[in-house]
Scaffold this motif. Structure first.
Motif, mmCIF file in Angstrom:
data_model
loop_
_atom_site.group_PDB
_atom_site.id
_atom_site.type_symbol
_atom_site.label_atom_id
_atom_site.label_comp_id
_atom_site.label_asym_id
_atom_site.label_seq_id
_atom_site.Cartn_x
_atom_site.Cartn_y
_atom_site.Cartn_z
ATOM 1 N N PHE A 146 0.560 -1.448 0.063
ATOM 2 C CA PHE A 146 -0.042 0.209 -0.283
ATOM 3 C C PHE A 146 1.124 1.067 -0.320
ATOM 4 N N TYR A 147 1.830 0.815 0.216
ATOM 5 C CA TYR A 147 2.932 2.292 0.018
ATOM 6 C C TYR A 147 4.142 2.341 -0.590
ATOM 7 N N PRO A 148 5.284 3.004 -1.316
ATOM 8 C CA PRO A 148 6.030 3.049 -1.812
ATOM 9 C C PRO A 148 7.571 2.864 -0.815
ATOM 10 N N VAL A 149 8.311 1.481 -1.587
ATOM 11 C CA VAL A 149 9.509 1.032 -0.794
ATOM 12 C C VAL A 149 10.657 2.196 -0.150
ATOM 13 N N SER A 150 10.300 2.755 -0.859
ATOM 14 C CA SER A 150 11.273 4.395 -0.706
ATOM 15 C C SER A 150 10.940 4.998 0.979
ATOM 16 N N ILE A 151 9.390 4.896 1.229
ATOM 17 C CA ILE A 151 9.428 5.412 2.500
ATOM 18 C C ILE A 151 9.262 4.634 3.906
ATOM 19 N N LEU A 152 9.598 3.561 3.308
ATOM 20 C CA LEU A 152 11.013 1.951 3.870
ATOM 21 C C LEU A 152 11.795 2.758 5.299
ATOM 22 N N PRO A 153 12.150 2.872 6.167
ATOM 23 C CA PRO A 153 13.637 2.716 6.426
ATOM 24 C C PRO A 153 14.808 2.128 6.221
ATOM 25 N N ALA A 154 15.586 3.052 5.940
ATOM 26 C CA ALA A 154 16.627 2.828 5.091
ATOM 27 C C ALA A 154 17.026 1.326 5.466
ATOM 28 N N PHE A 155 17.163 0.724 6.681
ATOM 29 C CA PHE A 155 17.786 -0.584 7.097
ATOM 30 C C PHE A 155 16.881 -1.331 6.217
ATOM 31 N N ILE A 156 15.634 -1.355 5.868
ATOM 32 C CA ILE A 156 14.258 -2.610 5.468
ATOM 33 C C ILE A 156 14.372 -2.720 4.417
ATOM 34 N N ARG A 157 14.414 -1.220 3.567
ATOM 35 C CA ARG A 157 14.771 -1.278 2.229
ATOM 36 C C ARG A 157 15.898 -2.741 1.326
ATOM 37 N N PRO A 158 16.580 -3.005 1.713
ATOM 38 C CA PRO A 158 16.868 -3.993 1.055
ATOM 39 C C PRO A 158 16.426 -5.713 1.016
ATOM 40 N N ILE A 159 15.659 -5.739 2.410
ATOM 41 C CA ILE A 159 15.217 -6.707 2.158
ATOM 42 C C ILE A 159 13.451 -6.699 1.842
ATOM 43 N N ALA A 160 13.290 -5.672 1.503
ATOM 44 C CA ALA A 160 11.623 -5.558 0.490
ATOM 45 C C ALA A 160 11.857 -5.711 -1.306
#
Length: 263
Positions: free
Chosen positions: A187-201
């Motif tokens: 429901f939201y873009p990857v860019s709003i995730l915390p930086a350390f979670i983005r690689p997991i996403a």
């Protein structure tokens, strides 16, 4: 081979012929989720400007595509567990049926169950909320394929854990994908995730599919880079899941767990 695959599929399809509760179960949760999120989107459209009104379409698209993943995963997992609950695994594998033929039959049932569950929700989204998922065009087929493959990969992982740990791992069939939902950026873009979670996403094919869906809904641009990444990641996920299943199936056959599993 085709006859054996169809025989196992027919064994499951026959359960639906005179069982309205089973037919209701196919579409109950997708339709319920669509109604809840559809009313939420309608509320946003009436109380806010065009920006959040357009966000309602993204919400409905996310719900429908996530149900494709969820129904694909649960369709395969539950079909396998029905064989386990009925103490039928031992009977299946004293027949000429090979393990990959059983998986092919379960994938076939997964597709049927997914279509039976998601199609009514798509029709309700069109009839009640004027949201036509098919307006995305032919690219929707590629979204569906990627989401189904990922669902099958997760389901094979769950089945492997059931073969390894028995009925204690059954709960994962209902919960494992919900644990991946926050990282899938439904429901939201990857860019709003915390930086350390983005690689997991970004390691999940689903995140790339939903990024592509948002681009298609908002701008009409097809993000081929995200689609290519989703297909590449799916090859890794489904390959790893197949290897894990083959290993756990061999271990279960050697130990005799195929006969005792579920007891």
């Amino acid at each position: 081979m085709i006859r054996r695959i169809w025989g196992l599929m027919y064994r499951h399809l026959a359960l639906y012929r005179r069982s309205w509760p089973r037919l209701l179960e196919l579409c109950y949760w997708p339709v319920l989720n669509m109604c809840i999120w559809g009313f939420t989107a309608s509320f946003l459209a009436t109380r806010t400007g065009n920006v959040l009104a357009n966000a309602g379409g993204l919400l409905l698209g996310g719900v429908l595509l996530w149900e494709v993943t969820l129904r694909s995963q649960m369709g395969l997992s539950i079909s396998f567990m029905e064989e386990m609950w009925s103490r039928n695994l031992g009977h299946i594998f004293v027949s000429p049926l090979r393990p990959f033929e059983m998986i092919a039959a379960l994938i076939g049932m997964s597709i049927i169950r997914m279509v039976g569950g998601v199609l009514p929700a798509i029709l309700i989204a069109w009839a009640l909320y004027a949201f036509n998922l098919f307006s995305l065009g032919p690219i929707l087929v590629l979204f569906f394929i990627n989401l189904m493959i990922f669902g099958w990969a997760v389901a094979l992982g769950v089945v492997s854990l059931i073969l390894r740990h028995g009925s204690g791992a059954e709960a994962l069939a209902w919960g494992v994908l919900f644990g991946l939902a926050p990282f899938s950026a439904v429901f939201y873009p990857v860019s709003i995730l915390p930086a350390f979670i983005r690689p997991i996403a970004l390691a999940l094919p689903t995140a790339h599919v939903f990024e592509g869906m948002r681009a298609a809904v908002q701008t009409g641009v097809i993000r081929w880079d995200h689609l290519a990444a989703a297909f590449a990641l799916n090859i890794v996920w489904i390959g790893g899941a197949c290897l894990l299943f083959a290993r756990q199936f061999h271990a279960a056959r050697v130990s005799g767990a195929l006969i005792s599993i579920g007891e």
